[in-house]
Motif scaffolding. Sequence first.
Motif, PDB file in Angstrom:
ATOM      1  N   VAL A   8     -17.607 -11.923  58.626  1.00 27.09           N
ATOM      2  CA  VAL A   8     -16.283 -12.138  58.041  1.00 27.09           C
ATOM      3  C   VAL A   8     -15.853 -10.914  57.251  1.00 27.09           C
ATOM      4  O   VAL A   8     -16.663 -10.056  56.910  1.00 27.09           O
ATOM      5  CB  VAL A   8     -16.279 -13.383  57.119  1.00 27.09           C
ATOM      6  N   ASP A   9     -14.550 -10.840  56.966  1.00 30.84           N
ATOM      7  CA  ASP A   9     -14.089  -9.821  56.041  1.00 30.84           C
ATOM      8  C   ASP A   9     -14.180 -10.404  54.633  1.00 30.84           C
ATOM      9  O   ASP A   9     -14.689 -11.495  54.441  1.00 30.84           O
ATOM     10  CB  ASP A   9     -12.671  -9.349  56.385  1.00 30.84           C
ATOM     11  N   HIS A  40     -12.132 -11.793  52.587  1.00 26.26           N
ATOM     12  CA  HIS A  40     -11.119 -12.722  52.092  1.00 26.26           C
ATOM     13  C   HIS A  40     -11.772 -13.847  51.298  1.00 26.26           C
ATOM     14  O   HIS A  40     -12.827 -14.359  51.671  1.00 26.26           O
ATOM     15  CB  HIS A  40     -10.303 -13.298  53.250  1.00 26.26           C
ATOM     16  N   HIS A  94     -13.531 -17.095  52.596  1.00 32.48           N
ATOM     17  CA  HIS A  94     -14.838 -17.061  53.242  1.00 32.48           C
ATOM     18  C   HIS A  94     -15.984 -17.247  52.264  1.00 32.48           C
ATOM     19  O   HIS A  94     -17.137 -17.261  52.667  1.00 32.48           O
ATOM     20  CB  HIS A  94     -15.037 -15.728  53.969  1.00 32.48           C
ATOM     21  N   CYS A 124     -20.709 -10.475  55.238  1.00 38.46           N
ATOM     22  CA  CYS A 124     -19.378  -9.993  54.871  1.00 38.46           C
ATOM     23  C   CYS A 124     -19.313  -8.482  55.030  1.00 38.46           C
ATOM     24  O   CYS A 124     -20.174  -7.758  54.529  1.00 38.46           O
ATOM     25  CB  CYS A 124     -19.074 -10.380  53.429  1.00 38.46           C
ATOM     26  N   LEU A 125     -18.285  -8.022  55.727  1.00 34.78           N
ATOM     27  CA  LEU A 125     -18.061  -6.589  55.837  1.00 34.78           C
ATOM     28  C   LEU A 125     -17.564  -6.056  54.500  1.00 34.78           C
ATOM     29  O   LEU A 125     -16.821  -6.740  53.794  1.00 34.78           O
ATOM     30  CB  LEU A 125     -17.022  -6.302  56.925  1.00 34.78           C
ATOM     31  N   HIS A 149     -12.179  -2.914  52.940  1.00 34.44           N
ATOM     32  CA  HIS A 149     -11.444  -1.800  53.547  1.00 34.44           C
ATOM     33  C   HIS A 149     -12.226  -1.078  54.647  1.00 34.44           C
ATOM     34  O   HIS A 149     -11.991   0.104  54.893  1.00 34.44           O
ATOM     35  CB  HIS A 149     -10.993  -0.803  52.475  1.00 34.44           C
ATOM     36  N   THR A 150     -13.165  -1.773  55.299  1.00 32.55           N
ATOM     37  CA  THR A 150     -13.939  -1.147  56.370  1.00 32.55           C
ATOM     38  C   THR A 150     -13.893  -1.950  57.670  1.00 32.55           C
ATOM     39  O   THR A 150     -14.523  -1.561  58.643  1.00 32.55           O
ATOM     40  CB  THR A 150     -15.413  -0.981  55.967  1.00 32.55           C
ATOM     41  N   THR A 151     -13.164  -3.050  57.668  1.00 29.13           N
ATOM     42  CA  THR A 151     -13.135  -3.913  58.846  1.00 29.13           C
ATOM     43  C   THR A 151     -12.767  -3.136  60.101  1.00 29.13           C
ATOM     44  O   THR A 151     -13.390  -3.290  61.145  1.00 29.13           O
ATOM     45  CB  THR A 151     -12.146  -5.077  58.634  1.00 29.13           C
ATOM     46  N   HIS A 152     -11.768  -2.273  60.018  1.00 33.06           N
ATOM     47  CA  HIS A 152     -11.304  -1.522  61.181  1.00 33.06           C
ATOM     48  C   HIS A 152     -12.392  -0.600  61.742  1.00 33.06           C
ATOM     49  O   HIS A 152     -12.466  -0.382  62.941  1.00 33.06           O
ATOM     50  CB  HIS A 152     -10.070  -0.699  60.811  1.00 33.06           C
ATOM     51  N   GLN A 173     -15.823  -3.322  62.788  1.00 31.86           N
ATOM     52  CA  GLN A 173     -15.731  -4.464  63.692  1.00 31.86           C
ATOM     53  C   GLN A 173     -16.288  -4.089  65.057  1.00 31.86           C
ATOM     54  O   GLN A 173     -16.288  -2.942  65.460  1.00 31.86           O
ATOM     55  CB  GLN A 173     -14.301  -4.961  63.802  1.00 31.86           C
TER      56      GLN A 173
END
Length: 82
Positions: free
Chosen positions: A37-38, A40, A43, A61-62, A65-68, A71
């Motif tokens: 998950v990010d 948020h 979660h 959890c990622l 600001h690194t999800t992009h 992923q």
Amino acid sequence: MSEKGYSSQVIGRQWIETVFDPQTRDISNGHTRLLIVDGHCSHFSYELLDYARTHDIIVICLPPHTTHALQSKLPCSCSEKY
């Protein structure tokens, strides 16, 4: 999603219980499942994490600001061949 279109901790718990768990339980063949998950807030309720723990789901959890960048680049469907 709530009436206003936002997610919440209550909705997060409902989602893991009514969507993620039922849709992944049979295909996991009794193995531990991984939910990435990010960051948020929906979660990270105690209820969601407790449900995950008691149903053999690991939640990771990622970082913010690194999800992009982090992923997965693999296809989403388990039935696709890589």
